[in-house]
Design an enzyme around this catalytic site. Structure first.
Site, PDB file in Angstrom:
ATOM      1  N   GLU A   1       0.509  -1.296   0.238  1.00 36.38           N
ATOM      2  CA  GLU A   1      -0.335  -0.355   0.254  1.00 36.38           C
ATOM      3  C   GLU A   1       1.261   1.350   0.314  1.00 36.38           C
ATOM      4  O   GLU A   1       1.925   1.369   1.148  1.00 36.38           O
ATOM      5  CB  GLU A   1      -0.903   0.070   1.185  1.00 36.38           C
TER       6      GLU A   1
ATOM      7  N   ALA B   1       2.317   0.221  11.016  1.00 38.54           N
ATOM      8  CA  ALA B   1       1.736  -0.787  10.265  1.00 38.54           C
ATOM      9  C   ALA B   1       0.769  -1.274   8.574  1.00 38.54           C
ATOM     10  O   ALA B   1       0.369  -0.148   8.586  1.00 38.54           O
ATOM     11  CB  ALA B   1       1.572  -1.947  11.785  1.00 38.54           C
ATOM     12  N   MET B   2       0.570  -2.422   8.602  1.00 37.86           N
ATOM     13  CA  MET B   2      -0.462  -2.521   7.373  1.00 37.86           C
ATOM     14  C   MET B   2      -1.178  -4.147   7.448  1.00 37.86           C
ATOM     15  O   MET B   2      -0.419  -4.479   8.195  1.00 37.86           O
ATOM     16  CB  MET B   2       1.385  -3.006   6.686  1.00 37.86           C
ATOM     17  N   GLU B   3      -2.318  -4.294   7.054  1.00 43.75           N
ATOM     18  CA  GLU B   3      -3.109  -4.877   7.554  1.00 43.75           C
ATOM     19  C   GLU B   3      -3.368  -5.758   6.207  1.00 43.75           C
ATOM     20  O   GLU B   3      -4.277  -6.077   5.938  1.00 43.75           O
ATOM     21  CB  GLU B   3      -4.146  -4.182   7.418  1.00 43.75           C
ATOM     22  N   ASN B   4      -2.288  -6.149   5.061  1.00 46.20           N
ATOM     23  CA  ASN B   4      -2.676  -7.644   4.871  1.00 46.20           C
ATOM     24  C   ASN B   4      -3.111  -8.590   4.664  1.00 46.20           C
ATOM     25  O   ASN B   4      -3.303  -9.283   6.546  1.00 46.20           O
ATOM     26  CB  ASN B   4      -1.141  -7.705   4.618  1.00 46.20           C
TER      27      ASN B   4
ATOM     28  N   GLU C   1      -4.946  -2.600  12.838  1.00 41.47           N
ATOM     29  CA  GLU C   1      -4.738  -3.007  11.399  1.00 41.47           C
ATOM     30  C   GLU C   1      -6.115  -4.868  12.082  1.00 41.47           C
ATOM     31  O   GLU C   1      -6.198  -4.906  10.478  1.00 41.47           O
ATOM     32  CB  GLU C   1      -3.351  -3.768  12.224  1.00 41.47           C
TER      33      GLU C   1
ATOM     34  N   HIS D   1      -9.247  -3.641  10.476  1.00 37.28           N
ATOM     35  CA  HIS D   1      -8.662  -3.173   8.912  1.00 37.28           C
ATOM     36  C   HIS D   1      -9.428  -5.007   7.917  1.00 37.28           C
ATOM     37  O   HIS D   1     -10.250  -4.329   6.846  1.00 37.28           O
ATOM     38  CB  HIS D   1      -7.684  -3.016   8.603  1.00 37.28           C
TER      39      HIS D   1
END
Ligand code: ARG
Ligand code: ZN
Length: 875
Positions: free
Chosen positions: A118, A259-262, A295, A298
């Site tokens: 993202e 952080a990232m919500e993959n 996260e 999401h």
């Protein structure tokens, strides 16, 4: 090269399924993709794939090599013409993860492969329609060296794995949920795993795993607990359950954001996962809890229902921030959480909205989308969601959310779709309210009031006005939900009956619909002249200006039943005092100390019913930035001086109270990060901070040094170190040295050591910061280090940054120019303090503009830095 919302067109091809294969090697990774394409019947034109820094090796259509004449490539795209309506496109590319210092796409962190896609990082992995409205299921096969990269992870479920030749192994993952490519993730490395499980409300078991560098397993328990509480909370509050049987979190040291919500494979900045009592402060524990929740949330608000295009970013971010805020207020103190969130909004979003980068929560244009992960999209976005909740009530809001999921599961949608779901579920019209999505700027609300002794009525007059920020003329009045109360002389709320609503039972707080430029609201049967409490719980994200007397503010500080407004009265009062003193300083007359404020604080201290965490907020003066923000021409040095003078005055006057708060709050139990214990530490450390302002007070100094030396937790140690680091001479140096020795092995704790020196008040802070740039633990390639040292100095030490000689500005510009070539996202985020030049005096303006110009004159300037620097200078 700006992109506009109005130009949106649907994709010409849809991708039903993606097969990906990775042969992972640090300097040369081969990526093969098989895209199952279908033409979008509504849209003509060729297939255009995005690509950035990729080496194309081959293209095949349905297994046949495509001649070079059938496709065209430039440095950002690959266009393929004449494709059949359905086909499988096979593309082989080569990438170099080891060279990727931008930390976007596939890169290495501490020798481990990881990804950040993202917003537009997937195009740095393979050619693809890199836009969120193209949703596909994924199967991912990874091949890597078994010894150096034993752990292989991607989204969804592990469906197969094996050992290959030459010390290699492989794993295959399948994600059954269609998703945009920005949610793709891959991790390959040598990691330790901290495991637990979750049993959902409907009886599903979910395996939970947190992967960290070896040696950090003992710092995962808090994040894991936060994850389990988040999963439970989302079921209970929103009826949303997790949808796979595995959920992974990976912590990496090099990460551009938090952080990232993959999907099912969240990747975190290690700072937002790892915590132990010896390494993390209470605020960091709280932040970890909030980000883990964010996260996780999401998964529904972002992943199951995603954004049609990046102009809709707030659809997922505003809503998810709102959700994590609600989670934290349920886990901890709701009023304290509200106060913290408003502090953040005022500190970061209000200045942004008044500055050169002002944009609505749904922007209409951008050059680089990474520049729009802003306080406006996130925090103001959350406020807009919160206002809908205020207008519709908690149940009505929930009905709207339910309908939103019922309609849009597995779709890529718009902010408009969310508002329509709210309207349809509640049979209301939010036409006027929508303006919050398109109009930028912080509304300013002026209030006056009058009490009619004869008719026993009280009239509140409200006027709203939104300043013309850059680029948006003709602001219109907004639909503002304004929650008010009337506080009677005995300190109790009076019943509220609006004129025209006679006969209704009087509530003590009421949300008024304030939607015109000027409006008056009259309350009847008000038997005494009250003090109004306005915008309770910060019901709308506005700047309020009132005609309160000092007495009124003191009265509210001691009596308002709304905790937020009570705190706000205190902030308001302190701001007033500091501003009065600033004027005195500027006029060159002697500073005078007004003891009334301290007396109102004293009565709060004496009130034993108050929660310590709340009291700590009451006693925390507004920041230098916040006060300077209220001035026509900001004078940071004068604000700093006045604020310090006020703080010392309060410390002298309430010396005994602070000593007592400090001594009595001492606990003999072992450290626990829970909110109640944290609140007790907060109030003690606030008291210590006041005592620390008293020069020539050996007792205060002894307490600080003692706390530094004996505390068993990072919260108390850091609080003491922060005070010591601002003291000239041996005490400060000694503490810093001992801290460095104690924690030199822990990179996250060393970030705190850098930051505390960058925000120090010693005379040559900048010299100290420059020296630290060559410290072995510092690296320009690690975003946490850059933010800790450079970002803290330029963003959190305003009095030093704005030094009259302009050296702070020069230092920031030099840093940005250097970072532009390493990591444009990090470079661009550092820029905002220079954008504030309009609020400075002529001399500072000139120097700040010169530095912005110098940045713009740099060769090979990234889009990220160009957009922010040019807008900062031009508008
Ligand atoms: N979606 C992430 C979050 O809100 C933020 C990722 C932003 N990354 C970026 N490179 N702009 O948690
Ligand atoms: Zn988010």
């Amino acid at each position: 090269n700006a992109i506009h919302l109005k130009d949106y067109i649907a994709p010409s091809f849809l991708v039903n399924h993606v097969d990906l294969e990775f042969i992972l090697e640090p300097k040369k990774t081969i990526v093969t993709s098989w895209l199952k394409l279908t033409r979008n019947p509504d849209v003509g034109g060729p297939l255009v794939l995005d690509g950035d820094e990729l080496r194309l090796l081959s293209i095949k259509v349905d297994g046949k090599l495509l001649e070079t004449s059938k496709y065209a490539q430039d440095n950002s795209s690959l266009t393929v013409d004449g494709l059949p309506d359905t086909c499988v496109l096979e593309i082989k590319t080569e990438i170099d993860p080891a060279l990727n210092t931008q930390l976007e796409g596939l890169y290495l962190s501490g020798g481990n492969f990881c990804t950040q896609c993202e917003a537009e990082g997937f195009r740095r992995i393979t050619f693809y329609p890199d836009r969120p409205d193209v949703m596909a299921t994924y199967t991912v096969t990874m091949h890597a060296d078994l010894k150096s990269h034993p752990v292989l992870l991607s989204n969804g479920n592990l469906i197969d794995q094996g050992v290959g030749k030459n010390g290699k192994h492989w794993a295959r993952w399948h994600d059954p949920f269609p998703k945009p490519c920005y949610l793709f993730a891959l991790v390959a490395g040598d990691l330790a795993c901290y495991e637990d499980s979750y049993h959902s409300g409907s009886g599903q078991d979910v395996a939970l795993k947190i992967f960290v560098e070896h040696g950090n397993e003992d710092k995962c328990a808090y994040a894991m607990d936060a994850l389990k509480r988040s999963m439970r909370w989302d079921e209970e509050r929103f009826g949303l359950e997790y949808d796979l049987s595995i959920f992974n979190i990976v912590a990496v040291s090099d990460f551009n954001m938090g952080a990232m919500e993959n999907k099912s494979l969240n990747i975190f900045n290690s700072k937002c996962v790892l915590a132990s009592s010896d390494t993390a402060t209470d605020l960091e524990f709280e932040r970890i809890e909030a980000i883990v929740a964010h996260e996780y949330f999401h998964n529904w608000t972002g992943n199951r229902v995603t954004c049609r295009d990046w102009f809709q970013l707030s659809l997922k971010e505003g809503l998810t921030v709102y959700r994590d805020q609600e989670f934290t207020s349920d886990m901890r103190s709701a009023p304290v959480k509200r106060i913290q969130d408003v502090r953040t909004l005022r500190a970061r979003q209000f200045p942004e909205d008044a500055g050169p980068l002002s944009h609505p929560i749904r922007p209409e244009t951008y050059i680089e989308i990474n520049n729009f992960y802003t306080a406006t999209i996130y925090e103001k976005g959350a406020e807009v969601i919160r206002m809908m909740q205020e207008i519709l009530g908690r149940d009505g809001f929930r009905k709207g959310v339910d309908l939103y999921f019922e309609r849009h599961d597995n779709q890529a949608v718009t902010c408009e779709d969310f508002v329509v779901a709210m309207e349809d579920a509640n049979d209301v019209d939010l036409k006027h309210f929508r303006l919050w999505y398109s109009q930028a700027g912080t509304p300013e609300v002026d209030t006056t009031w009058s009490y009619d002794e004869v008719n026993k009525s009280f009239t509140l007059n409200l006027t709203q006005y939104t300043p013309v920020a850059h680029g948006q003329e003709g602001k219109r009045p907004l639909h503002i939900p304004m929650t008010v109360g009337l506080v009677g002389r005995d300190g109790k709320d009076l019943p509220l009956i609006l004129e025209g609503e006679e006969g209704k039972q009087g509530e003590t707080s009421k949300t008024l619909r304030f939607d015109q430029e000027q409006q008056s609201f009259t309350f009847i049967s008000v038997d005494q002249c009250p003090v109004p409490s306005i915008n309770r719980n910060f019901s709308s994200p506005i700047k309020l200006s009132t005609t309160y007397s000092d007495d009124d503010l003191r009265f509210l500080m001691e009596n308002d039943s709304d905790a937020f407004s009570r705190w706000d009265a205190s902030q308001n009062y302190a701001t007033r005092l500091v501003l009065r003193m600033v004027k005195t300083i500027q006029e060159g007359t002697e500073l005078e100390y007004d003891s009334n404020y301290a007396q109102a604080l004293a009565r709060n201290i004496a009130d034993e019913t108050l929660d310590p965490a709340f009291l700590a907020q009451m006693l925390s003066l507004p920041s230098i930035d916040y006060v300077a923000e209220q001035m026509q021409v900001a004078d940071f040095a004068a604000v700093d001086q006045a604020r310090t003078f006020l703080k010392a005055g309060i410390a002298r006057e309430l010396y005994e109270q602070f000593l007592e708060l400090y001594m009595c709050g001492k606990e003999n139990t072992a450290y626990s990060p829970d909110a109640v214990s944290a609140g007790k530490r907060a109030i003690r450390n606030v008291a210590l901070g006041f005592l620390g302002t008293l020069k020539n007070d050996p007792k205060g100094l002894d307490l600080i040094v003692g706390q530094y030396e004996v505390s068993d937790n990072m919260t108390d140690r850091m609080a003491a170190l922060t005070l010591l680091a601002s003291m000239e001479g041996e005490v400060g140096e000694k503490a810093l040295k001992s801290f460095e020795q104690r924690y030199s092995h822990d990179t996250l704790v060393m970030d705190k050591w850098f930051a505390v020196q960058a925000i120090s008040k010693i005379p040559d802070t900048l010299g100290q910061v420059k020296n630290l740039l060559t410290h072995p633990a510092f690296s320009y390639k690690n975003p946490n280090k850059v933010r800790a040292l450079i970002g803290s100095f330029t963003g959190a030490n305003p009095a030093k940054f704005h030094a009259d000689n302009g050296e702070g500005y020069r230092f920031l510009a030099d840093s940005i120019i250097h970072l532009n070539g390493i990591n444009p996202q990090v470079a661009s985020r550092l820029l905002s303090p220079l954008g504030g030049w309009r609020r400075m005096d002529g001399n500072h303006q000139k120097m700040m503009k010169a530095e912005l110009q110098r940045i713009l004159d740099t060769e090979n300037l990234s889009k990220d830095v160009f957009e922010v620097a040019s807008k900062s200078l031009a508008r």
